[in-house]
Design an enzyme around this catalytic site. Structure first.
Site, PDB file in Angstrom:
ATOM      1  N   HIS A 144      41.748  33.237  34.485  1.00 54.06           N
ATOM      2  CA  HIS A 144      40.591  33.954  35.024  1.00 54.06           C
ATOM      3  C   HIS A 144      39.411  33.021  35.241  1.00 54.06           C
ATOM      4  O   HIS A 144      38.784  33.019  36.305  1.00 54.06           O
ATOM      5  CB  HIS A 144      40.164  35.081  34.089  1.00 54.06           C
ATOM      6  CG  HIS A 144      38.776  35.578  34.365  1.00 54.06           C
ATOM      7  ND1 HIS A 144      38.492  36.473  35.365  1.00 54.06           N
ATOM      8  CD2 HIS A 144      37.577  35.269  33.785  1.00 54.06           C
ATOM      9  CE1 HIS A 144      37.183  36.710  35.387  1.00 54.06           C
ATOM     10  NE2 HIS A 144      36.612  35.985  34.447  1.00 54.06           N
ATOM     11  N   HIS A 149      36.233  31.653  38.699  1.00 53.23           N
ATOM     12  CA  HIS A 149      34.858  31.155  38.688  1.00 53.23           C
ATOM     13  C   HIS A 149      34.676  29.747  39.271  1.00 53.23           C
ATOM     14  O   HIS A 149      33.719  29.498  39.999  1.00 53.23           O
ATOM     15  CB  HIS A 149      34.329  31.132  37.251  1.00 53.23           C
ATOM     16  CG  HIS A 149      33.942  32.469  36.719  1.00 53.23           C
ATOM     17  ND1 HIS A 149      32.828  33.149  37.142  1.00 53.23           N
ATOM     18  CD2 HIS A 149      34.528  33.252  35.774  1.00 53.23           C
ATOM     19  CE1 HIS A 149      32.727  34.290  36.487  1.00 53.23           C
ATOM     20  NE2 HIS A 149      33.751  34.396  35.654  1.00 53.23           N
ATOM     21  N   GLU A 190      30.814  38.645  38.292  1.00 54.41           N
ATOM     22  CA  GLU A 190      32.148  39.026  37.824  1.00 54.41           C
ATOM     23  C   GLU A 190      32.828  40.038  38.750  1.00 54.41           C
ATOM     24  O   GLU A 190      34.013  39.917  39.045  1.00 54.41           O
ATOM     25  CB  GLU A 190      32.076  39.602  36.410  1.00 54.41           C
ATOM     26  CG  GLU A 190      31.834  38.563  35.329  1.00 54.41           C
ATOM     27  CD  GLU A 190      33.052  37.689  35.053  1.00 54.41           C
ATOM     28  OE1 GLU A 190      34.128  37.938  35.639  1.00 54.41           O
ATOM     29  OE2 GLU A 190      32.920  36.747  34.256  1.00 54.41           O
ATOM     30  N   SER A 209      40.518  37.133  40.373  1.00 49.72           N
ATOM     31  CA  SER A 209      41.595  36.657  39.505  1.00 49.72           C
ATOM     32  C   SER A 209      42.553  37.769  39.088  1.00 49.72           C
ATOM     33  O   SER A 209      43.466  37.528  38.306  1.00 49.72           O
ATOM     34  CB  SER A 209      41.009  35.984  38.262  1.00 49.72           C
ATOM     35  OG  SER A 209      40.231  36.908  37.507  1.00 49.72           O
TER      36      SER A 209
END
Length: 303
Positions: A144, A149, A190, A209
Site C-alpha cells: 500500500h 503513495h 488516502e 492500492s
C-alpha cells in the site's frame, strides 16, 4: 515500559478510525521517531510473490481509473517482481524531488507522522499482508505505502505539497487539531477522487492500492461523492476496515493546493464548535457528484 536494548520507551501500536481488528507490527523495533530499518532478509519467497501478484494485478487496473499523474510516475518505483529495497528507491527519489522513504512498523501517531513529512521523509510500513488478504487489508502494508503513495512523490509539485501538509500538521498539533487535519488527509491523499477532463479518477493511495476499492470508488453508484469542502471533510469520521461510504472530489490538484494554502486556524476553531459527522452522513449543503451512465462505446463515467 522501557526497552533496555535501545534505552528508549517502547512505542505502542497505533489505531486510527474505527476498526474491529487489532493492530499489527513489531513496534519494539522502532526508534523514538517510530522509524525502523527495513529487515529485507526477513521477507520470505511468499512475501515477494504476494508483492508481485499485487503489483501486476493493480497495474492492470489503472487505465481509466487512476489519475494521469500517477500513471506517469508509477514506473519510477522500480522493481515489480519482488519487494523493492528502500535504499534503491531512495537513490532515485532523492535525485528527483529530495524525498526519501523510511521504514516504520505500522501506523504511527499524528505528530510523528507530520514531523517526518515536514522533513521530506515518507513513512513506509515494512511488513506485507498475507496471501489471503490480497483483496483487502485494514492497515497499510509495504505494498500500500510503496505502490499507493511513493509514485506521486516523484512529481515535484505533489512532493512539495506533501511536505507543506506535514508542516501544517505540526501547527495543527499545537492547536489541538490533529484529528481534523488527519481526516482531511484521509479524504484527500488516502481516498481522494479527481475530475479529469476524461472522467472521474482516483489519486488517493488507499484507492490506488486496492483492486476492489479502485473500481468501486470510481464507478460504483453505491457510495456518495461530494465536492471537497474542507470543513465538511474535517468533520467526517471514517472507517479503516471497509470501503468508504463517502468520497470527496476535487476538480484539479491546483484547486486542492489553493484550498489548503490559507491558515487553517480559523477553520479549526469553527470545526471544533460543530458536531462530528458519520462516514455516511448527508447534508443539505453537500454538492454531490453524480456518475453519468456510460455511453454505448463503453466510455468511462463522467461527472
Amino acid at each position: 515500559m522501557v526497552n533496555n536494548s535501545k534505552s528508549h520507551p517502547v512505542n505502542e501500536p497505533i489505531v486510527f478510525g474505527a476498526s474491529d481488528r487489532p493492530p499489527r507490527g513489531n513496534y519494539s523495533r522502532a526508534e523514538p521517531d517510530y522509524t525502523c530499518a527495513q529487515d529485507y532478509a526477513a521477507y520470505t519467497e511468499q512475501d515477494h510473490e504476494t508483492y508481485r501478484r499485487l503489483y501486476e494485478r493493480q497495474e492492470a487496473l489503472l487505465p481509466g481509473l487512476a489519475c494521469d499523474e500517477f500513471i506517469a510516475t508509477l514506473p519510477l518505483l522500480g522493481a515489480k517482481g519482488c519487494i523493492p529495497r528502500f535504499e534503491e528507491i531512495n537513490a532515485r527519489l532523492q535525485r528527483a524531488t529530495g524525498w526519501e522513504i523510511v521504514g516504520v512498523p505500522g501506523l504511527i501517531p499524528e505528530l510523528a507522522f507530520f514531523k517526518l513529512l515536514a522533513n521530506r521523509k515518507f513513512p513506509v510500513t515494512d511488513w506485507i499482508r498475507k496471501p489471503e488478504e490480497l483483496d483487502y487489508i485494514a492497515e497499510p502494508d509495504v505494498f500500500h505505502d510503496l505502490f499507493g503513495h511513493v509514485p506521486l512523490l516523484f512529481n515535484p509539485v505533489l512532493a512539495d505539497y506533501v511536505q507543506r501538509y506535514g508542516q501544517g500538521g505540526l501547527k495543527a498539533h499545537q492547536l489541538g487539531a490533529c484529528e481534523q487535519l488527519s481526516r482531511l488527509y484521509w479524504y484527500t491523499i488516502e481516498f481522494g477522487l479527481i475530475a479529469q477532463a476524461d472522467g472521474l479518477r482516483a489519486y488517493g493511495a488507499g484507492i490506488l492500492s486496492s483492486s476492489g476499492e479502485l473500481t468501486y470508488a470510481v464507478t460504483s453508484p453505491q457510495p456518495q461523492r461530494i465536492r471537497l469542502d474542507l470543513q465538511r471533510a474535517m468533520r467526517t469520521r471514517y472507517k479503516i476496515d471497509t470501503y468508504q461510504q463517502s468520497y470527496f472530489v476535487i476538480d484539479s490538484f491546483e484547486q486542492l493546493f489553493g484550498l489548503t494554502a490559507p491558515d487553517f486556524s480559523p477553520l479549526y476553531a469553527c470545526v471544533k464548535d460543530l458536531s462530528d459527522l458519520e462516514a455516511n452522513a448527508s447534508l443539505p449543503e453537500d454538492q454531490p457528484v453524480a456518475l453519468d451512465i456510460p455511453g454505448p462505446d463503453g466510455a468511462s463515467p463522467r461527472l
